[in-house]
Design a protein around this motif. Structure first.
Motif, PDB file in Angstrom:
ATOM      1  N   GLN A 182       1.860 -15.916 -19.577  1.00 20.29           N
ATOM      2  CA  GLN A 182       1.073 -15.981 -18.350  1.00 20.29           C
ATOM      3  C   GLN A 182       1.292 -17.288 -17.582  1.00 20.29           C
ATOM      4  O   GLN A 182       1.332 -17.292 -16.353  1.00 20.29           O
ATOM      5  CB  GLN A 182      -0.417 -15.817 -18.676  1.00 20.29           C
ATOM      6  N   ARG A 183       1.443 -18.382 -18.304  1.00 17.67           N
ATOM      7  CA  ARG A 183       1.636 -19.653 -17.597  1.00 17.67           C
ATOM      8  C   ARG A 183       2.987 -19.669 -16.883  1.00 17.67           C
ATOM      9  O   ARG A 183       3.109 -20.178 -15.771  1.00 17.67           O
ATOM     10  CB  ARG A 183       1.541 -20.824 -18.576  1.00 17.67           C
ATOM     11  N   GLN A 208       2.560 -17.738 -13.717  1.00 14.27           N
ATOM     12  CA  GLN A 208       1.811 -18.473 -12.702  1.00 14.27           C
ATOM     13  C   GLN A 208       2.648 -19.556 -12.039  1.00 14.27           C
ATOM     14  O   GLN A 208       2.593 -19.746 -10.822  1.00 14.27           O
ATOM     15  CB  GLN A 208       0.572 -19.091 -13.348  1.00 14.27           C
TER      16      GLN A 208
END
Length: 263
Positions: A237-238, A241
């Protein structure tokens, strides 16, 4: 797998800018490890610290049990590190085989002792390295007559001529057509696994990264934010992002989305 390269706590500062902060990773013999990240992430800085072009401010780099931290590029090359470049580095006025012969002459420390025609030296061995990369049938052609994809194969043969333990590849598929990219990266992966060569590469083409890397290291602002298999990095997820939040224009947004494969 046997650890070939161990990088621990690397740091590099340029004035008030930290381009590398506590960069720590390892690479096994026969493994393909990609370093990716947005522009300014510290990819080139990390890559060049390992290759000796930049001296780290802190941290250690150990190759096959030997500390190579801060050693100059030529000494690192002598210790078993080969390299290819974003823009292929070849002697365009020479033939394909002569390029590899020159690499072999240098590898054997004969650059100052050659008294006869250098074209007689190591020709058979040079042909052998060209065969590894599928270029033996073009051995006597001038490099300046080759398609760019073939020039990159010649450069790979030149790098292999020093029998490296570790191969550093800076944007290996830059300037190549999609089919050429796939072929070169698959060839590199096959050679690395067959001969136990560790490959550390930087690359903007995410098809090449996710299609051929065994593991991927993601840098942002000089720090590692993710390390893992292609599937692990793709779902992180990072990482999603960072890439999606990086767009300064619609074109950049599209490129980052494609790069991270996070549609």
């Amino acid at each position: 797998m046997t650890t070939l390269l161990a990088v621990t706590g690397l740091e590099k500062r340029f004035g008030g800018v930290t381009a590398g902060k506590n960069v720590t990773f390892s690479l096994a013999a026969g493994e393909m490890l990609a370093i990716i990240g947005p522009n300014g992430a510290g990819k080139s800085t990390t890559f060049n610290m390992v290759g000796g072009q930049l001296k780290p401010d802190a941290g250690t780099i150990v190759l096959a049990g030997q500390d190579i931290t801060g050693k100059p590029p030529r000494e690192i090359w002598r210790l078993g590190v080969g390299r290819t470049f974003q823009i292929a580095q070849t002697f365009v006025s020479m033939s394909v085989v002569e390029n590899v012969q020159m690499a072999l002459i240098s590898h054997h420390g004969q650059t100052r002792s050659v008294t006869g025609a250098a074209t007689r030296l190591h020709r058979e061995a040079a042909i052998g390295f060209l065969a590894r990369v599928g270029m033996a049938d073009m051995a006597d052609r001038p490099v300046n007559e080759l398609a760019y994809g073939d020039v990159k194969r010649v450069e790979l043969a030149i790098a292999l001529a020093s029998e490296p333990k570790l191969l550093l590849m800076d944007e290996p598929t830059a300037g190549m057509a999609p089919k050429e990219r796939t072929a070169l990266m698959q060839l590199t992966a096959d050679i690395a696994r067959a001969h136990g060569i560790g490959v550390l590469f930087t690359e903007h083409d995410m098809d090449s990264v996710f299609g051929h890397a065994d593991r991927i290291l993601v840098l942002v602002r000089g720090e590692i934010i993710a390390t893992g298999t292609p599937d692990e990095v793709r779902s992180n997820q990072r990482v999603k992002q960072v890439y999606l939040g990086e767009a300064g224009s619609q074109a950049a947004l599209k490129a980052r989305r494609q790069a991270a494969e996070v549609h």
